[in-house]
Design an enzyme around this catalytic site. Structure first.
Site, PDB file in Angstrom:
ATOM      1  N   GLU A   1     -16.204  42.666  32.636  1.00  0.00           N
ATOM      2  CA  GLU A   1     -16.692  42.207  33.942  1.00  0.00           C
ATOM      3  C   GLU A   1     -17.848  41.250  33.737  1.00  0.00           C
ATOM      4  OE1 GLU A   1     -17.774  45.004  37.014  1.00  0.00           O
ATOM      5  OE2 GLU A   1     -16.109  46.340  36.486  1.00  0.00           O
TER       6      GLU A   1
ATOM      7  N   GLU B   1     -18.124  52.072  33.605  1.00  0.00           N
ATOM      8  CA  GLU B   1     -19.552  52.192  33.892  1.00  0.00           C
ATOM      9  C   GLU B   1     -19.980  53.623  34.205  1.00  0.00           C
ATOM     10  OE1 GLU B   1     -20.336  47.662  35.555  1.00  0.00           O
ATOM     11  OE2 GLU B   1     -20.503  49.342  36.951  1.00  0.00           O
TER      12      GLU B   1
END
Length: 458
Positions: free
Chosen positions: A363, A164
Site C-alpha cells: 500500500e 496492518e
C-alpha cells in the site's frame, strides 16, 4: 528518467469490507455493528452498506483494472461473508461461488492475486466473545484460514494472514479511535501478541496443506512507519528507537525472525504491561515465519523525547512524543507528511537486518478531499496523485538498484474505497466512483499508472 526492472509489477490493493457492500452478506463485522448503532461516527454518516458495490460490479471493475495497468492485486476474503453461520462454521456456498468467480476473472485477466485473510473486520460474533483479547480466538482464526486455504487454494498462490495488525491493537484497544474505543495500552499489547500468535497458527496450517507445492507462499502485511528523531541529540535518537521498537520491530521480528525483541520484553516488563504467553506459543511463532513481506507505507513519524518526565506512564508516552517538523510537506486532507525519502530507509533495513527477504509495497497512496473540484470533462485531473506516485517510485527504484528485494508496488487504491470512519471523505483511487450512481471513470492518474506499468519508466 528512472526505470523499474522489467519484471517489476505495478498493481493495487483494496479490501472486501471497503468495496463489496452488504449484498448477500449474512453476518455483521465490527464496523457493520458500529455503523448500525452509531452512524454519526462516520463521515457524512456513510457506512459500509454499499461501499463501492463491487459484489455486483467486480467483472466490470476488473476490466478497468486492466485499463489502469494492474498486474498484481491484493484483496481479502471477508470472514463475515464467507459463512452462513459464524458459530457453526457453515460455509455460504453462494458467497464461495462469488469469491471463486472473482478470483477466476482476475486470473483470466492475467492479474496476480495476493489474497489477504483479515483487514480489521473481525466478525461481531467473535468480538462478543472477547475477540483479539481472547487467545481462543487465535485458534478460530487458524480454522478460518484453513477453510480459506482449502476453498481457494487451487486459484491462489500468494497469501497474507492479515493487514496492518498494529492498527487493530492501537485503534480498537490501545487508543479510542474506533469502537469500542477502549483506550487501554496493556490490552493493546496483548492484542498485538495474540495477532502474532494467530498469524503463526495460520502459517502452520498453510505449511501443512501446501507442503508439496513450492509455488504457494504466505506473508503478512505490515505498515512500516519509520521513526525519525527531531535531531541527533541522544535523548531524541533514543525516543525514535523506542517508537520503532513498539510500532515496527514487534511485528517485523516476530514475522520474519520468529522472535519478539528482547528489549521490547524488557520495557514492557518495566511498565507492567507484559503480554501473557507460553513457551509452546513462542516455539510455534519461531517455527512459522513468513515467505515474503508486504509493506504499507504512507508517512514517517517524527519524534522527540518527552518534554516532561513520564516514567509513571504505562504507555509509549513515557518514551517519546510526536514532533512536527516545520519544513514538512503535508497532505493537508489526511494530516500526514509526504516524505518518500523514508522508502530508502525501509529498503535498507529489510536488506541489511532481515536477510533481504522478498517483499512488495502493498500500500502507498494519497487521499484527497472533494476531488470533484478537479473534474474536467468528466475526468479527475489528479496531478497531485501522479506527483505522489512518481516521487515514491523514484525512491523505490533507487532502493532496488541498491539491492532491495522488492518485486511490486501496489497503489492504495485502484478504485475509490470506503475508508472506515472516514467513509469517502478522502478519495484514493485511480478510478473514480460516483456515489450517486456508482458510475466509474478513470482519473488522469490511472492513465499515468498504465504507462508506468507498461514501460517501467517513472
Amino acid at each position: 528518467m528512472n526505470k523499474l526492472p522489467k519484471e517489476f509489477l505495478l498493481g493495487g490493493s483494496i479490501s472486501g469490507p471497503q468495496t463489496e457492500g452488504w449484498t448477500n452478506k449474512k453476518n455483521d463485522n465490527i464496523f457493520d455493528y458500529w455503523y448500525k448503532n452509531e452512524p454519526s461516527d462516520f463521515f457524512n454518516s456513510i457506512g459500509p452498506d454499499v461501499t463501492s458495490n463491487m459484489f455486483n460490479t467486480y467483472k466490470e471493475d476488473i476490466k478497468l483494472f486492466k485499463k489502469v495497468g494492474l498486474k498484481i492485486f491484493r484483496t481479502t476474503v471477508q470472514w463475515s461473508r464467507l459463512f452462513k453461520n459464524i458459530e457453526t462454521w457453515e460455509v455460504d456456498e453462494e458467497n464461495v461461488e462469488f469469491y471463486r468467480d472473482y478470483f477466476s476473472e482476475l486470473k483470466k485477466a492475467d492479474i496476480k492475486v495476493v489474497l489477504n485473510l483479515f483487514h480489521f473486520d473481525i466478525p461481531y460474533f467473535w468480538h462478543q466473545k472477547g475477540g483479539w483479547e481472547n487467545k481462543i480466538f487465535t485458534d478460530a482464526f487458524a480454522k478460518y484460514a484453513e477453510i480459506c486455504f482449502n476453498t481457494f487454494g487451487d486459484l491462489i498462490d500468494s497469501w497474507a494472514t492479515m493487514n496492518e495488525p498494529i492498527v487493530v491493537s492501537e485503534s480498537f484497544y490501545a487508543h479510542d479511535f474506533w469502537w469500542p474505543k477502549l483506550n487501554n495500552f496493556k490490552k493493546g499489547i496483548q492484542v498485538s501478541y495474540n495477532e502474532i500468535l494467530a498469524s503463526a497458527k495460520a502459517i502452520k496450517k498453510f505449511k501443512t496443506i501446501f507442503k508439496d507445492d513450492s509455488k504457494k507462499e504466505i506473508s503478512i502485511i505490515l505498515n512500516l512507519t519509520p521513526a525519525i528523531p527531531k535531531d541527533n541529540e541522544i535523548e531524541n535518537v533514543y525516543a525514535a528507537k523506542m517508537k520503532d521498537l513498539f510500532s515496527n520491530r514487534f511485528f517485523l521480528d516476530a514475522s520474519i525472525k520468529g522472535e519478539i525483541p528482547s528489549l521490547l520484553i524488557e520495557k514492557l516488563t518495566e511498565m507492567e504491561c507484559m503480554f501473557e504467553y507460553t513457551t509452546e506459543e513462542l516455539d510455534l511463532i519461531k517455527n512459522n515465519t513468513i515467505d515474503f513481506l508486504g509493506v504499507n507505507y504512507y508517512a514517517p513519524c517524527r519524534v522527540e523525547a518527552p518534554k516532561k518526565e513520564n516514567l509513571n506512564n504505562k504507555d509509549m508516552s513515557r518514551f517519546f512524543e510526536q514532533y512536527f517538523w516545520p519544513e514538512a510537506k503535508m497532505n493537508i486532507y489526511r494530516g500526514w507528511e509526504i516524505f518518500p525519502n523514508s522508502i530508502s530507509d525501509i529498503c535498507k533495513i529489510i536488506k541489511d537486518e532481515y536477510n533481504n527477504i522478498k517483499w512488495f509495497m502493498s500500500e502507498n497512496g494519497m487521499g484527497v478531499q472533494d476531488e470533484e473540484r478537479f473534474l474536467v470533462d468528466g475526468v479527475v485531473h489528479d496531478d497531485y496523485r501522479i506527483d505522489f506516485i512518481k516521487e515514491h517510485l523514484n525512491f523505490l527504484s533507487k532502493g532496488i538498484s541498491e539491492g532491495a528485494n522488492c518485486f511490486a508496488y501496489c497503489i492504495w487504491a485502484p478504485i475509490d474505497c470506503w475508508s472506515w470512519a472516514n467513509s469517502y471523505k478522502n478519495r484514493y483511487g485511480l478510478i473514480r466512483v460516483d456515489l450517486k450512481d456508482q458510475k466509474r471513470t478513470i482519473k488522469k492518474s490511472g492513465e499515468y499508472f498504465k504507462k508506468v506499468s507498461d514501460t517501467k519508466e517513472i
